[in-house]
Design an enzyme around this catalytic site. Structure first.
Site, PDB file in Angstrom:
ATOM      1  N   ASN A 210       0.664  -1.272   0.023  1.00  0.00           N
ATOM      2  CA  ASN A 210      -0.056   0.071  -0.223  1.00  0.00           C
ATOM      3  C   ASN A 210       0.794   1.157   0.041  1.00  0.00           C
ATOM      4  O   ASN A 210       2.130   1.182  -0.039  1.00  0.00           O
ATOM      5  CB  ASN A 210      -0.750  -0.164   1.243  1.00  0.00           C
ATOM      6  CG  ASN A 210      -0.221  -0.040   2.466  1.00  0.00           C
ATOM      7  OD1 ASN A 210       0.530   0.914   2.996  1.00  0.00           O
ATOM      8  ND2 ASN A 210      -0.610  -1.160   3.181  1.00  0.00           N
ATOM      9  N   LYS A 289       8.671 -18.048  -8.909  1.00  0.00           N
ATOM     10  CA  LYS A 289       7.993 -16.814  -9.542  1.00  0.00           C
ATOM     11  C   LYS A 289       6.805 -17.291 -10.837  1.00  0.00           C
ATOM     12  O   LYS A 289       7.247 -18.235 -11.520  1.00  0.00           O
ATOM     13  CB  LYS A 289       8.928 -16.176 -10.605  1.00  0.00           C
ATOM     14  CG  LYS A 289       8.595 -15.061 -11.384  1.00  0.00           C
ATOM     15  CD  LYS A 289       9.570 -14.180 -11.927  1.00  0.00           C
ATOM     16  CE  LYS A 289       9.052 -12.900 -12.986  1.00  0.00           C
ATOM     17  NZ  LYS A 289       9.946 -12.488 -13.961  1.00  0.00           N
TER      18      LYS A 289
END
Ligand code: C5P
Length: 400
Positions: A210, A289
């Site tokens: 955030n 990944k």
């Protein structure tokens, strides 16, 4: 602030010694009682008589030549000082203090003192940047009653330009006045503060985060420490740094934050949750990944623990629990509901849709809401100033 204070000014042998005359003069004009100790080298730049005339007091410069009527001069001067300022501070005095050497009037007095000591180093850039000097400076910085006033950058007496310049005397006075004016009302308090945003990993390279900068929580931690509290700061990722007196624990995820908060909670008198904790985390973090494949990609999120809610449920009567509420609508209503549900004593509500408020800004506009239903509007101000106001309100609450 300076009126009636006993300031001991230590002057070392650098060309900036002449600027110390202005420092001494300003201190006296502001009502301080100024005693001066000069090193032997300093007396080659400015005469003791100059400082004697400016301060109205005899100047000490030798262990063996008594200028005061006191029996043990260095101990008496050390005891008398409310604050010691060494300006300019040479590499020599910094090295001596860092090594525990006390071989003249100034270094011996410093050794005998428990007063706050401020050093304003000034020297040639290469000397200032010398790793040995920097190591010594860092050593002093980490000792609680030593404070460093950093040199500025500019033209130096040696003809070079760079770091090492003696700061403007007015700035030095301002720093000292600010220090002497500070409240020390949080001595003996343990304060736990969280700051910054958490990061919830998706795979080894990606995360959900955030926009929290951590500035509000860090400002609270600094202000609380300045006022004498023992502060633990549990922080998400930020680019900010804190003073060495603050215990800093860096975490990444909400669960890591919870672990440390729970560990420190019982011993904390005041707990301020300023962190932007992710409400959800990825249900299964990929070990490798994730490769680009389909057009649509779905991540399954599960709820994170609500750290503050858990603390509210087990709070002891003497503890004060403070939360933050970042909202984009129905600010007071939502914040009051949160305060009640999480069993908080205070909530700082900010409308993050406003410019100059909330995430990543240096300023904030908030409402401070307490459990007795008072709502106070705090206008736009720096987060560092707001930190002081929040701590004042907590103090009032604690003492009522
Ligand atoms: O419910 P909401 O997330 O809006 O509440 C914000 C307050 O709760 C903040 O003080 C924040 O630090 C805290 N919080 C928490 N754990 C969470 C989410 C928020 O401690 N998982």
């Amino acid at each position: 602030m300076l009126k009636g204070k006993n300031i001991l000014l230590g002057v070392c042998g650098g060309i900036a010694a002449y600027k110390a005359v202005e420092v001494a003069s300003s201190l006296r004009k502001k009502g301080a009682h100024v005693d001066v100790i000069m090193t032997d080298a300093a007396t080659k730049f400015v005469t003791p008589l100059t400082f004697q005339e400016i301060t109205g007091n005899p100047v000490s410069f030798s262990m063996w030549e008594k200028v005061h009527t006191w029996n043990v001069e260095h101990i008496a001067l050390a005891k008398k000082a409310d604050l010691i300022l060494i300006a300019p501070a040479t590499a020599n005095i910094v090295g001596k203090i860092a090594s525990g050497i006390a071989d003249d009037m100034l270094s011996t007095t410093l050794m005998a003192s428990t007063a706050p000591i401020f050093l304003a180093p000034a020297m040639n850039t290469n000397m200032y940047n010398n790793p040995i000097f920097q190591h010594n400076l860092k050593l002093l910085q980490d000792i609680a009653h030593y404070n460093i006033i950093p040199a500025t950058t500019g033209h130096l007496a040696c003809g070079n330009a760079g770091i090492g310049r003696f700061p403007d005397p007015a700035d030095i006075i301002e720093i000292i006045e600010k220090f002497l004016g500070q409240k020390k009302d949080l001595i003996g308090k343990n304060i736990l503060i969280t700051a910054g945003g958490t990061r919830e990993p998706i795979d080894p390279v990606r995360y959900i985060g955030n926009r929290s900068s951590g500035k509000m929580g860090y400002a609270l931690a600094e202000e609380a420490a300045r006022r004498g509290a023992k502060v633990t700061l549990i922080s998400g990722q930020t680019s900010l740094t804190v003073s060495s007196s603050i215990e800093l624990i860096k975490i990444e995820t909400a669960k890591q934050m919870q672990q440390y908060v729970e560990e420190k909670f019982t011993d904390s008198d005041i707990i301020i949750m300023a962190a932007a904790v992710a409400d959800y985390c990825v249900s299964k973090v990929a070990e490798q990944k994730i490769k680009k494949a389909a057009n649509n990609f779905t991540i399954n999120l599960v709820k994170n623990p609500d750290i503050l809610l858990n603390l509210g449920n087990k709070k002891n009567p003497g503890q004060i629990l403070v939360g933050f509420a970042a909202e984009t609508q129905n600010l007071i209503e939502y914040a009051q509901e949160k305060l009640k549900r999480k069993n908080l004593d205070m909530i700082i509500a900010n409308d993050v849709s406003k410019s100059n408020a909330g995430f990543n800004s240096d300023t904030n506009i908030v409402k401070i809401i307490t459990k007795n239903k008072s709502v106070e509007d705090i206008p736009l101000m720096k987060k560092t100033t707001l930190a002081g106001i929040i701590l004042d309100k907590i103090q009032v609450m604690e003492n009522s």
